[in-house]
Design a protein around this motif. Structure first.
Motif, PDB file in Angstrom:
ATOM      1  N   LYS A 114       0.814  -1.216   0.000  1.00 44.61           N
ATOM      2  CA  LYS A 114       0.000   0.000   0.000  1.00 44.61           C
ATOM      3  C   LYS A 114       0.848   1.267   0.000  1.00 44.61           C
ATOM      4  CE  LYS A 114      -4.057  -2.139   2.112  1.00 44.61           C
ATOM      5  NZ  LYS A 114      -3.573  -3.514   1.973  1.00 44.61           N
ATOM      6  N   LEU A 115       2.024   1.202   0.603  1.00 41.49           N
ATOM      7  CA  LEU A 115       2.896   2.375   0.605  1.00 41.49           C
ATOM      8  C   LEU A 115       3.318   2.718  -0.823  1.00 41.49           C
ATOM      9  CD1 LEU A 115       4.439   4.492   2.312  1.00 41.49           C
ATOM     10  CD2 LEU A 115       6.364   2.897   2.362  1.00 41.49           C
ATOM     11  N   LEU A 116       3.754   1.718  -1.586  1.00 44.27           N
ATOM     12  CA  LEU A 116       4.175   1.944  -2.969  1.00 44.27           C
ATOM     13  C   LEU A 116       3.001   2.388  -3.830  1.00 44.27           C
ATOM     14  CD1 LEU A 116       6.600  -1.066  -3.607  1.00 44.27           C
ATOM     15  CD2 LEU A 116       7.176   1.302  -3.037  1.00 44.27           C
ATOM     16  N   THR A 117       1.837   1.803  -3.589  1.00 50.13           N
ATOM     17  CA  THR A 117       0.649   2.183  -4.360  1.00 50.13           C
ATOM     18  C   THR A 117       0.320   3.649  -4.158  1.00 50.13           C
ATOM     19  OG1 THR A 117      -0.251  -0.048  -4.053  1.00 50.13           O
ATOM     20  CG2 THR A 117      -1.762   1.636  -4.820  1.00 50.13           C
ATOM     21  N   PHE A 118       0.335   4.098  -2.906  1.00 48.31           N
ATOM     22  CA  PHE A 118      -0.013   5.494  -2.632  1.00 48.31           C
ATOM     23  C   PHE A 118       1.057   6.457  -3.133  1.00 48.31           C
ATOM     24  CE2 PHE A 118      -3.310   3.753   0.089  1.00 48.31           C
ATOM     25  CZ  PHE A 118      -4.309   4.694  -0.054  1.00 48.31           C
ATOM     26  N   GLU A 119       2.316   6.038  -3.110  1.00 51.37           N
ATOM     27  CA  GLU A 119       3.370   6.890  -3.654  1.00 51.37           C
ATOM     28  C   GLU A 119       3.190   7.079  -5.156  1.00 51.37           C
ATOM     29  OE1 GLU A 119       5.950   8.718  -2.228  1.00 51.37           O
ATOM     30  OE2 GLU A 119       4.668   8.308  -0.503  1.00 51.37           O
ATOM     31  N   LEU A 120       2.773   6.017  -5.828  1.00 52.31           N
ATOM     32  CA  LEU A 120       2.532   6.090  -7.264  1.00 52.31           C
ATOM     33  C   LEU A 120       1.352   7.010  -7.563  1.00 52.31           C
ATOM     34  CD1 LEU A 120       3.339   4.915 -10.058  1.00 52.31           C
ATOM     35  CD2 LEU A 120       1.645   3.119  -9.668  1.00 52.31           C
ATOM     36  N   ILE A 121       0.276   6.851  -6.807  1.00 48.56           N
ATOM     37  CA  ILE A 121      -0.917   7.671  -7.015  1.00 48.56           C
ATOM     38  C   ILE A 121      -0.646   9.140  -6.692  1.00 48.56           C
ATOM     39  CG2 ILE A 121      -3.302   8.053  -6.258  1.00 48.56           C
ATOM     40  CD1 ILE A 121      -2.753   5.548  -8.049  1.00 48.56           C
ATOM     41  N   LYS A 122       0.160   9.376  -5.679  1.00 43.97           N
ATOM     42  CA  LYS A 122       0.502  10.744  -5.267  1.00 43.97           C
ATOM     43  C   LYS A 122       1.080  11.539  -6.431  1.00 43.97           C
ATOM     44  CE  LYS A 122       3.641  13.204  -2.138  1.00 43.97           C
ATOM     45  NZ  LYS A 122       4.670  13.025  -1.067  1.00 43.97           N
ATOM     46  N   ASN A 123       1.912  10.896  -7.204  1.00 38.21           N
ATOM     47  CA  ASN A 123       2.592  11.583  -8.307  1.00 38.21           C
ATOM     48  C   ASN A 123       1.749  11.648  -9.577  1.00 38.21           C
ATOM     49  OD1 ASN A 123       4.950  11.955  -6.773  1.00 38.21           O
ATOM     50  ND2 ASN A 123       5.653   9.887  -7.246  1.00 38.21           N
ATOM     51  N   LYS A 124       0.798  10.722  -9.715  1.00 41.37           N
ATOM     52  CA  LYS A 124       0.042  10.631 -10.962  1.00 41.37           C
ATOM     53  C   LYS A 124      -1.362  11.239 -10.869  1.00 41.37           C
ATOM     54  CE  LYS A 124       3.164   8.017 -13.119  1.00 41.37           C
ATOM     55  NZ  LYS A 124       3.828   8.362 -14.397  1.00 41.37           N
ATOM     56  N   ILE A 125      -2.066  10.959  -9.762  1.00 34.31           N
ATOM     57  CA  ILE A 125      -3.433  11.466  -9.583  1.00 34.31           C
ATOM     58  C   ILE A 125      -3.540  12.037  -8.174  1.00 34.31           C
ATOM     59  CG2 ILE A 125      -5.880  10.959 -10.005  1.00 34.31           C
ATOM     60  CD1 ILE A 125      -5.038   8.265 -11.140  1.00 34.31           C
ATOM     61  N   PRO A 126      -2.932  13.178  -7.924  1.00 37.81           N
ATOM     62  CA  PRO A 126      -2.849  13.710  -6.553  1.00 37.81           C
ATOM     63  C   PRO A 126      -4.196  14.018  -5.913  1.00 37.81           C
ATOM     64  CG  PRO A 126      -2.111  15.336  -8.173  1.00 37.81           C
ATOM     65  CD  PRO A 126      -2.252  14.044  -8.902  1.00 37.81           C
ATOM     66  N   GLU A 127      -5.233  14.247  -6.723  1.00 40.95           N
ATOM     67  CA  GLU A 127      -6.531  14.607  -6.141  1.00 40.95           C
ATOM     68  C   GLU A 127      -7.192  13.461  -5.377  1.00 40.95           C
ATOM     69  OE1 GLU A 127      -5.697  14.625  -9.364  1.00 40.95           O
ATOM     70  OE2 GLU A 127      -7.426  14.270 -10.683  1.00 40.95           O
ATOM     71  N   VAL A 128      -6.788  12.207  -5.617  1.00 38.97           N
ATOM     72  CA  VAL A 128      -7.379  11.084  -4.880  1.00 38.97           C
ATOM     73  C   VAL A 128      -6.421  10.546  -3.819  1.00 38.97           C
ATOM     74  CG1 VAL A 128      -8.785  10.429  -6.870  1.00 38.97           C
ATOM     75  CG2 VAL A 128      -6.594   9.275  -6.491  1.00 38.97           C
ATOM     76  N   TYR A 129      -5.301  11.212  -3.660  1.00 39.03           N
ATOM     77  CA  TYR A 129      -4.258  10.738  -2.739  1.00 39.03           C
ATOM     78  C   TYR A 129      -4.581  11.089  -1.290  1.00 39.03           C
ATOM     79  CZ  TYR A 129       0.286  10.740  -0.329  1.00 39.03           C
ATOM     80  OH  TYR A 129       1.317  10.541   0.569  1.00 39.03           O
ATOM     81  N   TYR A 261     -11.422   9.834  -2.580  1.00 41.12           N
ATOM     82  CA  TYR A 261     -10.066   9.497  -2.166  1.00 41.12           C
ATOM     83  C   TYR A 261      -9.884   7.979  -2.271  1.00 41.12           C
ATOM     84  CZ  TYR A 261     -10.140  14.214  -0.310  1.00 41.12           C
ATOM     85  OH  TYR A 261     -10.257  15.577  -0.184  1.00 41.12           O
ATOM     86  N   MET A 262      -8.771   7.557  -2.826  1.00 39.97           N
ATOM     87  CA  MET A 262      -8.520   6.135  -3.016  1.00 39.97           C
ATOM     88  C   MET A 262      -8.079   5.481  -1.714  1.00 39.97           C
ATOM     89  SD  MET A 262      -5.776   4.134  -5.373  1.00 39.97           S
ATOM     90  CE  MET A 262      -4.643   4.013  -3.979  1.00 39.97           C
ATOM     91  N   LEU A 263      -8.658   4.329  -1.396  1.00 40.42           N
ATOM     92  CA  LEU A 263      -8.286   3.588  -0.195  1.00 40.42           C
ATOM     93  C   LEU A 263      -7.314   2.458  -0.495  1.00 40.42           C
ATOM     94  CD1 LEU A 263     -11.731   3.340   1.645  1.00 40.42           C
ATOM     95  CD2 LEU A 263      -9.852   4.933   2.085  1.00 40.42           C
ATOM     96  N   GLU A 264      -7.551   1.688  -1.572  1.00 42.23           N
ATOM     97  CA  GLU A 264      -6.644   0.613  -1.942  1.00 42.23           C
ATOM     98  C   GLU A 264      -7.034   0.008  -3.278  1.00 42.23           C
ATOM     99  OE1 GLU A 264      -6.684  -2.443   0.992  1.00 42.23           O
ATOM    100  OE2 GLU A 264      -8.823  -2.852   0.802  1.00 42.23           O
ATOM    101  N   VAL A 265      -6.084  -0.727  -3.852  1.00 44.09           N
ATOM    102  CA  VAL A 265      -6.309  -1.475  -5.084  1.00 44.09           C
ATOM    103  C   VAL A 265      -6.191  -2.960  -4.754  1.00 44.09           C
ATOM    104  CG1 VAL A 265      -5.586  -1.876  -7.460  1.00 44.09           C
ATOM    105  CG2 VAL A 265      -5.276   0.390  -6.436  1.00 44.09           C
ATOM    106  N   ASN A 266      -7.216  -3.725  -5.088  1.00 47.25           N
ATOM    107  CA  ASN A 266      -7.210  -5.174  -4.842  1.00 47.25           C
ATOM    108  C   ASN A 266      -6.990  -5.915  -6.151  1.00 47.25           C
ATOM    109  OD1 ASN A 266      -7.937  -5.090  -1.965  1.00 47.25           O
ATOM    110  ND2 ASN A 266      -9.877  -4.267  -2.705  1.00 47.25           N
ATOM    111  N   PRO A 267      -5.844  -6.588  -6.316  1.00 45.33           N
ATOM    112  CA  PRO A 267      -5.521  -7.229  -7.603  1.00 45.33           C
ATOM    113  C   PRO A 267      -6.094  -8.643  -7.725  1.00 45.33           C
ATOM    114  CG  PRO A 267      -3.650  -7.421  -6.135  1.00 45.33           C
ATOM    115  CD  PRO A 267      -4.710  -6.658  -5.365  1.00 45.33           C
ATOM    116  N   ARG A 268      -7.389  -8.747  -7.633  1.00 42.46           N
ATOM    117  CA  ARG A 268      -8.058 -10.063  -7.623  1.00 42.46           C
ATOM    118  C   ARG A 268      -9.546  -9.860  -7.867  1.00 42.46           C
ATOM    119  NH1 ARG A 268     -10.645  -9.086  -3.004  1.00 42.46           N
ATOM    120  NH2 ARG A 268      -9.515  -8.192  -1.234  1.00 42.46           N
ATOM    121  N   PHE A 269     -10.261 -10.998  -7.988  1.00 45.47           N
ATOM    122  CA  PHE A 269     -11.717 -10.903  -8.002  1.00 45.47           C
ATOM    123  C   PHE A 269     -12.162 -10.335  -6.660  1.00 45.47           C
ATOM    124  CE2 PHE A 269     -11.654 -14.107 -11.451  1.00 45.47           C
ATOM    125  CZ  PHE A 269     -12.539 -13.482 -12.323  1.00 45.47           C
ATOM    126  N   PRO A 270     -12.898  -9.239  -6.665  1.00 50.08           N
ATOM    127  CA  PRO A 270     -13.301  -8.602  -5.406  1.00 50.08           C
ATOM    128  C   PRO A 270     -14.410  -9.369  -4.700  1.00 50.08           C
ATOM    129  CG  PRO A 270     -14.224  -7.440  -7.267  1.00 50.08           C
ATOM    130  CD  PRO A 270     -13.323  -8.482  -7.839  1.00 50.08           C
TER     131      PRO A 270
END
Length: 319
Positions: A114-129, A261-270
């Motif tokens: 989740k740390l890496l995911t949020f760092e990526l989002i911070k730089n790309k889509i800051p409005e949902v960070y 605001y984004m909470l998390e990305v789940n890489p599977r069938f939800p």
């Protein structure tokens, strides 16, 4: 097709396996518990009790044998720990003729952190960070309360804690390994989940968004409403493109005022796969087509504003 579905005792696996069987497939289910503990085992073609994923060697040997015996051509892992294992070992299973329904390993590894995911989002889509930092790097004198603590790699809201003051922070800080937890600003609002499907090679994409009207403590929507929200869809598509995602996934958002605001990305069938399929988007069969490099259009007639609920049922134990 001969399809193996893991974690058969879960709600998600129950729906997926029964849906695929209705479509004419031969379904094999596995779980760590015995057959008579798993009601769904009576509704599929074959069931096997297997070791835990944490017993890696035994688990792998058992799965290989089951796949070979039943001529399995498609395997659908359900829970997070399995997703990481199977995405990393796609080639090993491909060598025995089995296609694994997960995104690529690098994508899974990124989403699970989740740390890496949020760092990526911070730089790309800051409005949902949401402001996120590793626990061990937190300046104790510069924390805004309330805050929210969660494992770097976790699932089902396990280990998540709301931090309301310095005393709570110190308690959590001593309770956990500060190198494996993150601290975030606390955002309060309405929960939304967006299931999405994307074919990386063609960049075809679609998604189904739902508002979670009732949500349990594990972060699973019990009553949901299908919504058509331009911003939710746009954010989801942008995130999926950033990840070069291939297959089915899920992104959770929280809406505060008019902002998402984004909470998390789940890489599977939800966990809400049933809602998406029942609303008119058969992500299950289209995921299999994507993994097997078959043509898909990913166009659906979704029942916007439909409300869905789920219930638990009780059965007498049989030996």
């Amino acid at each position: 097709m001969n399809i193996l579905v893991t974690a058969l005792g879960t709600l998600n696996s129950t729906f997926i396996s029964k849906h695929l069987k209705k479509c004419g497939n031969f379904i094999v289910g596995v779980d760590i518990y015995p057959k008579n503990y798993i009601k769904t085992s009576e509704e599929i073609d074959k069931f096997y009790q297997v070791p835990s994923i944490y017993e890696m060697e035994r688990y792998t040997e058992e799965l290989f044998n089951i796949c070979k015996t039943n001529k399995i051509d498609t395997l659908i892992p359900i829970i997070d720990e399995e997703i990481e294992y199977f995405s990393k070992n796609k080639d090993r299973f491909k060598n025995i003729g089995v296609d694994i329904c997960t995104p690529e390993y690098e994508t899974v590894k990124l989403c699970r952190n989740k740390l890496l995911t949020f760092e990526l989002i911070k730089n790309k889509i800051p409005e949902v960070y949401i402001k996120t930092q590793l626990f061990k790097n937190v300046n104790k004198d510069n924390i805004s309360y309330p805050s929210f603590a969660k494992p770097v790699s976790g699932r089902a809201s396990i280990g998540c804690e709301k931090i309301t003051d310095k005393i709570t922070f110190e308690y959590i800080n001593h309770k956990v390994d500060p190198s494996t937890f993150i601290l975030q600003d606390f955002v309060e609002g309405e929960f939304y989940a967006v299931d999405f499907i994307r074919e990386a090679k063609t960049k075809k994409f679609n998604c189904v968004a739902r508002q979670e009207l009732v949500r349990n403590k594990n972060g699973c929507g019990i009553v949901v409403k299908i919504v058509d929200d331009v911003n939710l869809k746009r954010y989801t598509k942008e995130i999926a493109e950033i990840l070069n995602y291939n297959g089915v996934g899920n992104i959770e958002f929280i809406k505060q005022n008019d902002n998402y605001y984004m909470l998390e990305v789940n890489p599977r069938f939800p966990a809400g796969t049933a809602y998406t399929v029942m609303s008119g988007a058969d992500f299950i069969n289209d995921e299999i087509k994507i993994i097997k490099n078959r043509e898909v259009d990913l166009k659906y007639d979704v029942k916007v504003n439909a409300i869905y609920t789920r219930r638990y049922e009780t059965y007498e134990y049989t030996k």
